[in-house]
Design a protein around this motif. Sequence first.
Motif, mmCIF file in Angstrom:
data_model
loop_
_atom_site.group_PDB
_atom_site.id
_atom_site.type_symbol
_atom_site.label_atom_id
_atom_site.label_comp_id
_atom_site.label_asym_id
_atom_site.label_seq_id
_atom_site.Cartn_x
_atom_site.Cartn_y
_atom_site.Cartn_z
ATOM 1 N N HIS A 77 42.201 36.370 38.586
ATOM 2 C CA HIS A 77 41.882 38.021 38.654
ATOM 3 C C HIS A 77 40.681 37.958 37.547
ATOM 4 C CE1 HIS A 77 44.161 39.002 34.859
ATOM 5 N NE2 HIS A 77 43.346 39.650 34.639
ATOM 6 N N HIS A 117 37.011 40.893 35.072
ATOM 7 C CA HIS A 117 36.664 40.577 33.630
ATOM 8 C C HIS A 117 35.318 40.009 33.428
ATOM 9 C CE1 HIS A 117 40.394 41.962 32.471
ATOM 10 N NE2 HIS A 117 41.006 41.046 33.008
ATOM 11 N N ASP A 134 42.143 45.750 33.027
ATOM 12 C CA ASP A 134 43.376 45.451 33.789
ATOM 13 C C ASP A 134 44.072 46.804 33.982
ATOM 14 O OD1 ASP A 134 43.330 42.764 33.942
ATOM 15 O OD2 ASP A 134 43.799 42.783 31.763
HETATM 16 FE FE LIG Z 1 43.258 40.888 32.824
#
Ligand SMILES: [Fe+2]
Length: 364
Positions: free
Chosen positions: A166, A171, A305
């Motif tokens: 992810h 990110h 997140d």
């Molecule tokens: Fe993360």
Amino acid sequence: MSRVETGQGPFVRNAWYAAASSEEVGQGLLARTLLDEPLVLCRTGAGEPVALQDRCAHRFAPLSLGQRCGDEIACPYHGMRYGPDGVCTHVPGQGTVPPQARVRRYPTLERYGLVFVWMGEVGLADAAALVDIAQYGQPGWGLSRGHALFHACLDNILDNLIDPAHTTFVHQRTIGSDAGAQVAVQASLEDEHTIVCGRWVNHAPAVPMVQRFARPGGLVDRWQFYRVRPPCTSWVDFGSLPAGSPHTPQAMDAAPYRVLSYAFLTPQDASHTHYFSFQLRNFAADDAAVTTEFNALYKATFDEDRVLLEAIQREEERAPGTPPVRIASDAGVARLRRLTQALREAEQPPASDQASTVRAISPS
Ligand SMILES: [Fe+2]
Ligand code: FES
């Protein structure tokens, strides 16, 4: 659909759960709910952290609304006093104390700037069960830290922390980049308690954080290994070497950029989770400006997140029971869910509440 898929199930109790930062626990009374149980935290005059059930045995008033009397806590309602062991020492207006007048005491352990509480069977509380962090407090390692309460369940947060894939998408501004998108991640058991999931991305431009702090002259080989030890501990080992360097432990130790990012997750309830975190960095150890910047960068990273995890939580609450489709990069998630489920099944039913109700107090 199994509970393994949905992550539903009782909390694993036999573990050290981070309850508060060391600074939060002092002479005052701190109320905090862990695993759906109300606790009151404080510190004795000798400096020992204390965690008690936040419910007077008499008529259930929260002790956290009471007063400190030395190392004791006086209930705000009728003034019964409790020692650090949870045993009532004084009942105003009578000379004796009913033997059942006690509240549950939780074992505590203070380490890494956090106060941990053992939520399960008292006899099983063992300091060795807490993850050992050799670099913490060592010269050459800088420290940054943070805390947030996520409106997300523990299982979904742990899924995120065993999921390097992810980072490429979530990110980009900090620890991810397009270079990792097509590199498969490998998941395996590191030991009987810990899953590791990670990869090397080689001959790639440095990600923003590495560019900012290590300023490599050219392409780099970077690693990211995500480790989760259920039920509540995660650490991410992230670093960068000049492209073509040997990928040995010695080289990684001496890398221009290495950050170990720890997260201690503690459910408040089934849909809210305390996220205690700190990062150890192998550069600019004593540079306060870098620490301030790291605090902000990691907060921003975890917020990336959090936005997703809280949206997922809302959707799961709106449409509970919908089975997720699994893809190749979920290998770590699948292992993690199985390991967590094994912990749940290994536990006895939740430890019986040791607190007793004192309904009838006979005057002496
Ligand atoms: Fe993360
Ligand atoms: S409720 Fe605590 S003393 Fe009565």
